[in-house]
Each structure stands twice: as C-alpha cells, then as structure tokens.
Design a protein around this motif. Structure first.
Motif, PDB file in Angstrom:
ATOM      1  N   TYR A  32       0.801  -1.227   0.000  1.00 47.09           N
ATOM      2  CA  TYR A  32       0.000   0.000   0.000  1.00 47.09           C
ATOM      3  C   TYR A  32       0.836   1.281   0.000  1.00 47.09           C
ATOM      4  CZ  TYR A  32      -4.120  -2.911   0.995  1.00 47.09           C
ATOM      5  OH  TYR A  32      -5.134  -3.835   0.934  1.00 47.09           O
ATOM      6  N   GLU A  37      -1.481   6.550  -6.433  1.00 46.72           N
ATOM      7  CA  GLU A  37      -2.774   7.069  -6.000  1.00 46.72           C
ATOM      8  C   GLU A  37      -3.925   6.639  -6.906  1.00 46.72           C
ATOM      9  OE1 GLU A  37      -3.753   8.463  -3.189  1.00 46.72           O
ATOM     10  OE2 GLU A  37      -1.706   8.102  -2.485  1.00 46.72           O
ATOM     11  N   LYS A  40      -4.914   3.184  -5.834  1.00 42.85           N
ATOM     12  CA  LYS A  40      -5.610   3.212  -4.545  1.00 42.85           C
ATOM     13  C   LYS A  40      -7.069   3.597  -4.755  1.00 42.85           C
ATOM     14  CE  LYS A  40      -1.699   4.796  -1.688  1.00 42.85           C
ATOM     15  NZ  LYS A  40      -1.399   3.548  -0.973  1.00 42.85           N
ATOM     16  N   GLU A  41      -7.290   4.623  -5.568  1.00 44.91           N
ATOM     17  CA  GLU A  41      -8.648   5.102  -5.806  1.00 44.91           C
ATOM     18  C   GLU A  41      -9.499   4.032  -6.475  1.00 44.91           C
ATOM     19  OE1 GLU A  41     -10.983   8.839  -7.991  1.00 44.91           O
ATOM     20  OE2 GLU A  41      -8.771   8.743  -8.028  1.00 44.91           O
ATOM     21  N   ARG A  43      -8.948   0.750  -6.438  1.00 46.06           N
ATOM     22  CA  ARG A  43      -9.123  -0.372  -5.502  1.00 46.06           C
ATOM     23  C   ARG A  43     -10.269  -0.088  -4.534  1.00 46.06           C
ATOM     24  NH1 ARG A  43      -6.706  -0.888  -0.646  1.00 46.06           N
ATOM     25  NH2 ARG A  43      -4.981   0.513  -1.192  1.00 46.06           N
ATOM     26  N   LYS A  44     -10.335   1.130  -4.039  1.00 48.66           N
ATOM     27  CA  LYS A  44     -11.391   1.498  -3.094  1.00 48.66           C
ATOM     28  C   LYS A  44     -12.752   1.566  -3.792  1.00 48.66           C
ATOM     29  CE  LYS A  44      -8.235   3.929  -0.003  1.00 48.66           C
ATOM     30  NZ  LYS A  44      -7.752   5.236   0.497  1.00 48.66           N
ATOM     31  N   THR A  46     -13.621  -0.279  -6.268  1.00 45.78           N
ATOM     32  CA  THR A  46     -13.981  -1.674  -6.543  1.00 45.78           C
ATOM     33  C   THR A  46     -14.429  -2.388  -5.274  1.00 45.78           C
ATOM     34  OG1 THR A  46     -12.373  -1.724  -8.359  1.00 45.78           O
ATOM     35  CG2 THR A  46     -13.139  -3.847  -7.523  1.00 45.78           C
ATOM     36  N   ALA A  47     -13.856  -2.005  -4.138  1.00 50.21           N
ATOM     37  CA  ALA A  47     -14.099  -2.716  -2.877  1.00 50.21           C
ATOM     38  C   ALA A  47     -15.560  -2.700  -2.442  1.00 50.21           C
ATOM     39  CB  ALA A  47     -13.224  -2.123  -1.770  1.00 50.21           C
ATOM     40  N   ILE A  48     -16.338  -1.732  -2.899  1.00 51.57           N
ATOM     41  CA  ILE A  48     -17.738  -1.638  -2.492  1.00 51.57           C
ATOM     42  C   ILE A  48     -18.648  -2.542  -3.321  1.00 51.57           C
ATOM     43  CG2 ILE A  48     -17.435   0.721  -1.667  1.00 51.57           C
ATOM     44  CD1 ILE A  48     -18.828   1.704  -4.192  1.00 51.57           C
ATOM     45  N   TYR A  85      -8.165  -2.700 -12.519  1.00 48.84           N
ATOM     46  CA  TYR A  85      -7.005  -2.468 -11.645  1.00 48.84           C
ATOM     47  C   TYR A  85      -5.705  -2.866 -12.351  1.00 48.84           C
ATOM     48  CZ  TYR A  85      -4.054  -2.366  -7.467  1.00 48.84           C
ATOM     49  OH  TYR A  85      -3.054  -2.086  -6.560  1.00 48.84           O
TER      50      TYR A  85
END
Length: 239
Positions: A32, A37, A40-41, A43-44, A46-48, A85
C-alpha cells in the motif's frame, strides 16, 4: 476477471497465507505505501462491489508491475478486465507510446474504473474490446505480423479456457516475453479433495488443476508459480 454468463454466484477465495494478520502486514508494509494514488482510488471504488474479489490482488499487481519493467514491456494483451485495476497498473507502467489490447465481455464493470483511468491520463494507451477473448486472439493470429509482436500478457478470465488462451498467447507473445495467469491456486482448493470444496468452486478448481499440470509440462516456457494474491503462474516464453 472476464465474466461468465449464467454461472452460479461465486464466493471470494480465502487468503492463501493462513495467517491473515501476516497478509495484512505485507500489504500495509510493502504494498500500500508504494501503490500509486490512481490504483488506490480504483481499488477502493472496486471494494464496495459485491464481486470486488474479481479484481487483481494488490500484492500480485506489485509483482506484475516489476515484471513489466524488467522486460521493458511496450505492447501487451489483457484477457479479463473487470474494473481495470491490472489494466490501469499496466498503463501506468509501460511507456507513454505503449499499447494495451484489453478484452472483456462486460464493459459495464470497466466503466467503473474508466473515469479514474482517464484522470490518470493513460486512456490513450488502451484499446478496449468488448468481446469474448478467443475470437479476438484468433483474429490476431490471422495476421502474420502479430505473431511474436507482444511483450507481455495477463490473463484473469474464465479458468476453463486458460489452456486455450495459452496456446494462442504462445504465438502472440515474443520469445523472452511474459504471460501471467491469475487465480492459479484457487483459494487453496487445488490442494484439497473435491468433496471439501464448495460446489460453486468445483468446476474452476478442476480446470485450474488441469491447466497447472499442462503448463508446468510445457517445454515452450520457463515458469514460476508464485503464492501471491490467489496464486500467479508466470511464464517466460523460451521457444
């Protein structure tokens, strides 16, 4: 991961490292902090999603970025895109005039990541094709100029077609080029008897076992089977 229409709902594969705290340590210490950046954006974002686990694991992505740099990849193929990603990672890694042929049958998930890809300024490197992958690969092979013309390929799609992809990519990727296959340990199910594996995972477990056995015996490649993410087989074409 390229979507497979009509399949039963898949659950995420378990973390391969038996100690989840150790995996968390690896991510928080080594992955991480170095993750760009835009990744990271994405990944976040996608996480939902309920099927967020279809995305490339960030530790596998870190390894992929290093391999792209080691072979000086400029022209690549990606089979299975999901939210993008690994696609964004590749686009951030290859030169500004590099190109990625990205193939997936479901553009809707790609469009989740597309605004982030655009904001990162790398969309011009991507040729996205909404299609099944095998017809596209066969069309490429129909033109002799495409044989041995790609430096790198990444496959995260329908597991029962991995060997079909492999046969085609062995002609499209140059000697010395790299092909990576994701999910090759299938949450550890490849080492378990079928009766203890959830029914929804058995089809791809069997396909993955067969692919791993076949690619390990393939004299056209050198391989490394890395236990990062959900398992990655790295193939270097040697003939």
């Amino acid at each position: 991961m390229e979507h497979t229409a009509g399949s039963k709902m898949l659950l995420p594969n378990p973390v391969l490292l038996q100690d989840e705290e150790l995996y968390k340590y690896i991510l928080e210490t080594s992955v991480y902090p170095r993750e760009p950046e835009p990744l990271k954006e994405l990944r976040k974002a996608t996480a939902i999603l309920p099927n967020a686990f279809f995305g490339t694991a960030p530790d596998a992505g870190q390894l992929m970025a290093m391999l792209l740099k080691l072979v000086n990849a400029k022209k690549t193929i990606e089979v299975g895109v999901f939210t993008g990603y690994s696609l964004l990672l590749t686009a951030l890694t290859i030169p500004d005039d590099g190109k990625i042929m990205a193939i997936d049958r479901d553009r809707k998930t790609y469009e989740i990541g597309l605004p982030i890809i655009q904001k990162a300024g790398v969309e011009h490197k991507i040729d996205y094709l909404e299609s099944l992958a095998l017809p596209i690969l066969d069309n490429l092979l129909g033109e002799p100029k495409n044989k041995g013309d790609f430096d790198f390929a990444f496959v995260d799609a329908d597991k029962d077609n991995y060997w079909n992809y492999h046969e085609r990519l062995m002609k499209l990727v140059k000697i010395g080029g790299i092909v990576m296959y994701d999910n090759t340990l299938w949450g550890g199910a490849v080492a378990k008897s079928e009766d203890v594996v959830p029914e929804t995972k058995r089809k791809f477990r069997k396909a993955t076992i067969e692919f791993n056995k076949s690619v390990s015996a393939d004299p056209r490649v050198e391989i490394s089977h890395a236990s990062v993410g959900d398992g990655i087989i790295i193939c270097r074409r040697i003939c």
